[in-house]
Enzyme design. Structure first.
Site, PDB file in Angstrom:
ATOM      1  N   ASP A   1       0.733  -0.971   0.165  1.00  9.83           N
ATOM      2  CA  ASP A   1      -0.012   0.186  -0.112  1.00  9.83           C
ATOM      3  C   ASP A   1       0.831   1.211  -0.040  1.00  9.83           C
ATOM      4  O   ASP A   1       1.978   1.206  -0.182  1.00  9.83           O
ATOM      5  CB  ASP A   1      -0.958  -0.125   1.269  1.00  9.83           C
ATOM      6  CG  ASP A   1      -2.391   0.655   0.944  1.00  9.83           C
ATOM      7  OD1 ASP A   1      -2.154   1.847   0.477  1.00  9.83           O
ATOM      8  OD2 ASP A   1      -3.091   0.042   0.997  1.00  9.83           O
TER       9      ASP A   1
ATOM     10  N   HIS B   1      -2.993   3.426  -4.535  1.00 10.65           N
ATOM     11  CA  HIS B   1      -2.327   2.999  -3.272  1.00 10.65           C
ATOM     12  C   HIS B   1      -0.833   2.430  -3.526  1.00 10.65           C
ATOM     13  O   HIS B   1      -0.470   1.416  -3.055  1.00 10.65           O
ATOM     14  CB  HIS B   1      -3.061   1.854  -2.732  1.00 10.65           C
ATOM     15  CG  HIS B   1      -4.284   2.529  -1.868  1.00 10.65           C
ATOM     16  ND1 HIS B   1      -4.195   3.417  -0.936  1.00 10.65           N
ATOM     17  CD2 HIS B   1      -5.626   2.571  -2.062  1.00 10.65           C
ATOM     18  CE1 HIS B   1      -5.555   3.774  -0.666  1.00 10.65           C
ATOM     19  NE2 HIS B   1      -6.458   3.306  -1.524  1.00 10.65           N
TER      20      HIS B   1
ATOM     21  N   GLU C   1      -9.722   3.002  -5.195  1.00  8.07           N
ATOM     22  CA  GLU C   1      -9.592   4.514  -4.797  1.00  8.07           C
ATOM     23  C   GLU C   1      -8.233   5.029  -5.954  1.00  8.07           C
ATOM     24  O   GLU C   1      -7.313   5.202  -5.581  1.00  8.07           O
ATOM     25  CB  GLU C   1      -9.057   4.617  -3.446  1.00  8.07           C
ATOM     26  CG  GLU C   1     -10.332   4.320  -2.475  1.00  8.07           C
ATOM     27  CD  GLU C   1     -10.036   4.165  -1.051  1.00  8.07           C
ATOM     28  OE1 GLU C   1     -10.810   4.852  -0.268  1.00  8.07           O
ATOM     29  OE2 GLU C   1      -8.934   3.703  -0.448  1.00  8.07           O
TER      30      GLU C   1
HETATM   31  C1  ACM Z   1     -10.895  -0.175   0.728  1.00  6.67           C
HETATM   32  O1  ACM Z   1     -11.440  -0.064   1.901  1.00  6.67           O
HETATM   33  N1  ACM Z   1     -10.229   0.872   0.002  1.00  6.67           N
HETATM   34  C2  ACM Z   1     -11.038  -1.165  -0.302  1.00  6.67           C
END
Ligand code: ACM
Ligand code: ZN
Length: 529
Positions: free
Chosen positions: A198, A270, A333
C-alpha cells in the site's frame, strides 16, 4: 380412562429420558462456534483423559497428521492440573479420508471410539476443530467429557470465508501472522487475504526489484492519532517486510490449517511505496517519499509499457510464492488527476479509443487480468474494477456497499461481499466513546452476527455467484498486535457463523461465546469483553 401406576412410571421415565436427550443436545452444542449443521447426542456422559489417532488411510502427510493430533488432544497445552492418580482412559479416534468431495465431515461417537470422516484434508481439519471445541468446552479436572453417542454432520454454506489483514500501514512479524492464522482456523475461516502493499509500506521481497523493500518498506515516521492538520509525527521510523522464504513458510503453515492465502498487490493506486522506490513508474516520475500520513494519493502507476513490464515481473514472483488460484490486484481508490495530465496516458486513451479515465482504468486492469490469466490464475479486485468495464475473468470484492457484488453477479462474475456497513473490523465496536481510537464507523458483534452475505434484491438464480464474504482489518489505527486481536475478537466468531450458515438468535450466540472468552484467555488472545 384410568392410567395404571406402571404406565405412569413408564411415561415419567420416557419424559425424563427425553429431557436428558434434549439437555445432551444443548450442552454439547454450547461450546461450538460456528454452530454445526446437525448434531445428535444421547446416552451417558463418558469421561476420558486423552485421544489417540488411528489413521485408517495413509494419505495424510505426517505434518498434517500432527496438526490433527494436536487438535484432538487440546487440553495437553491448556490444562495444568491433569495429574492423575487413576489409570488413564484413552479414546481412540479413527480418521478416515473418504476422497468423496462433498464438502462435508462426519463425526460419530461410539462408547469405545470416535470416527472422523471427511472427503479431503480440509474437511478433516474442520472435524478436528469441532472435536477440539467440544473437548475444551467439556473439560472437567483435566479430563474430557463426551456423550456416549454423538453424531455430527456438518458443512459450510459459503466457499469464501475470509479475513483480511493490512500489513502495510503497520507491519506485523511472521510470529503474529501465524497467530492470526491460528485464530482464523479455530473459526473455520478458509481464506486469509494478505494485504501486502500500500502507500505506506511495501512488505514482500521481490528479487528483481530490491528497492521495493529497501526503500518502499521503510517510512521515516507515522502520524500520531488523527493529527493531519496540523501534522504531528511520532519521529519513529517504521519498517519491515517478509522474505520469500518467510512467505513460503507462512503459506505452508496456513495450508496445514486449511487456509488459502490470497496475496494482494495494490495497483494502479495505493502505490506510493513502490513509486518511492522506482519513481519512473509514475506519470510525473517525481521522486516522492513513502507517506507518513493516511489517505488516498494522487500519484499512481502510469499506464506506460514499462510499468506493465514491472508489474508482470512482480506478479510472476508473487504467483510463484502463493499457490492460490486467485491473486488480488487492488484496484480501489484511483484518482485520475495524474492520468488526465499525462501525455503518455492521454496517447493510450486516444490510440485505444477509450472515452474517459474510467475506461483507461479498465484498460489497466484488463492488461493485468490477461497476464494473470495467461499463467492459469485469475484476479479479484475491489469493486472499482467494474468502472469502465469489468475484465473477462475477474472476481469482484464488494466493499462500497453491496452494489458491486450485485452488478458482478448479474454479469455472471463471482463476488465476495465485504461491505463497510458490516465487514470493516477497523470500525468501532460500540458507541460509548470509550473505545480505543479507530478509523470511525460502528460495527458491533451483534451487527456482524445479523449480516446476510446474500444482498437484498439479487434474484435467486444469481445468488450462487456470491462466493462468500470476508471482513477487513485496515491497520492505520492498529499499531500493536494486541490491538489487532482486540478488533478481531469476538467479531470474527460472529462472522464465522454467518459464513458457516448456522446463525440462530443473538442471545444464544452470546451464551456460546462465554466458553470462547475462556479459551481466548488461555491462549493469551486479546479480545473485546
Ligand atoms: C478499501 O477499503 N479501500 C477497499
Ligand atoms: Zn501516465
Amino acid at each position: 380412562m384410568k392410567i395404571s401406576w406402571l404406565k405412569r412410571c413408564c411415561l415419567l421415565l420416557g419424559f425424563l429420558g427425553y429431557l436428558a436427550f434434549v439437555y445432551a443436545q444443548i450442552s454439547f452444542r454450547n461450546t461450538l462456534i460456528p454452530a454445526v449443521q446437525k448434531l445428535e447426542a444421547s446416552g451417558e456422559s463418558i469421561v476420558f483423559d486423552s485421544l489417540v489417532i488411528q489413521q485408517r488411510t495413509s494419505f495424510i502427510a505426517p505434518d498434517a497428521l500432527q496438526v490433527l493430533t494436536d487438535l484432538l488432544n487440546p487440553a495437553k497445552e491448556t490444562s495444568t492440573n491433569s495429574i492423575k492418580s487413576t489409570p488413564l482412559k484413552i479414546l481412540s479416534v479413527e480418521v478416515i479420508l473418504t476422497h468423496q468431495n462433498t464438502g462435508e465431515y462426519q463425526l460419530e461417537m461410539h462408547p469405545d471410539r470416535l470416527i472422523l470422516k471427511g472427503g479431503n484434508y480440509g474437511d478433516l481439519f474442520h472435524g478436528a476443530v469441532t472435536v477440539s471445541q467440544l473437548l475444551l468446552g467439556n473439560l472437567n479436572n483435566g479430563s474430557y467429557v463426551l456423550p456416549e453417542r454423538l453424531k455430527i454432520i456438518d458443512r459450510p454454506k459459503f466457499n469464501w470465508r475470509g479475513m483480511h489483514l493490512d500489513v502495510s500501514r503497520h507491519f506485523f512479524p511472521v510470529s503474529f501472522i501465524k497467530k492470526y492464522i491460528d485464530i482464523l482456523s479455530w473459526y473455520k475461516i478458509n481464506v486469509f487475504h494478505w494485504h501486502l502493499t500500500d502507500d505506506q509500506g511495501w512488505r514482500i521481497q521481490i528479487n528483481k526489484y530490491p528497492r521495493l523493500t529497501q526503500i518502499g518498506g521503510v517510512r521515516s515516521e507515522t502520524m500520531t492519532a488523527k493529527n493531519f492538520d496540523p501534522y504531528v509525527g511520532d519521529g519513529k521510523e517504521h519498517s519491515g517486510f517478509y522474505t520469500q522464504e518467510e512467505i513460503r513458510d507462512v503459506v505452508q503453515y496456513a495450508q496445514l490449517r486449511n487456509i488459502e492465502i490470497i496475496p494482494e498487490i495494490e495497483m494502479p493506486g495505493h502505490a506510493r511505496a513502490a513509486l518511492a522506490a522506482y519513481p519512473e513508474l509514475s506519470c510525473t516520475q517525481e521522486k516522492l517519499p513513502v507517506p507518513t500520513i493516511w489517505g488516498v494519493f494522487e500519484d499512481v502507476y502510469c499506464n506506460r509499457e514499462s510499468t506493465f513490464r514491472f508489474l508482470f515481473d512482480v506478479l510472476e514472483e508473487v504467483m510463484a510464492l502463493f499457490p492460490s488460484r486467485i491473486i488480488h490486484i487492488g484496484g480501489d481508490e484511483v484518482p485520475k488527476t495524474r492520468w488526465n495530465a499525462c501525455s503518455e496516458c492521454r496517447k493510450i486513451r486516444i490510440d485505444r479509443q477509450l472515452k474517459d479515465a474510467h475506461e483507461l482504468q479498465s484498460y489497466f486492469i484488463k492488461r493485468i487480468d490477461s497476464f494473470v490469466s495467461s499463467r492459469g490464475k485469475s484476479i479479484i479486485g475491489w469493486d472499482e474494477i467494474l468502472e469502465g468495464g469489468l475484465a473477462q475473468n475477474a472476481m469482484v470484492m464488494s466493499w462500497r456497499g453491496t452494489e458491486g457484488g450485485i452488478t458482478a453477479a448479474n454479469m455472471g462474475h463471482y463476488a465476495v461481499m465485504t461491505p463497510g456497513s458490516h465487514c470493516y473490523f477497523d470500525h468501532y465496536q460500540d458507541t460509548s466513546g470509550l473505545e480505543p481510537l479507530a478509523i470511525g464507523g460502528f460495527t458491533s458483534v451483534e451487527k456482524v452476527y445479523k449480516y446476510n452475505p446474500i444482498p437484498e434484491g439479487l434474484s435467486p438464480e444469481k445468488q450462487h455467484f456470491i462466493w462468500g464474504a470476508q471482513a477487513n482489518m485496515w491497520t492505520e489505527y492498529m499499531a500493536s498486535e494486541s490491538q489487532v486481536e482486540y478488533m478481531l475478537l469476538p467479531r470474527i466468531c460472529a462472522l464465522s457463523e454467518v459464513l458457516w450458515g448456522t446463525t440462530s438468535d443473538f442471545p444464544d450466540f452470546e451464551q456460546r461465546l462465554q466458553s470462547h472468552y475462556e479459551y481466548f484467555e488461555s491462549k493469551n488472545w486479546n479480545y473485546r469483553k
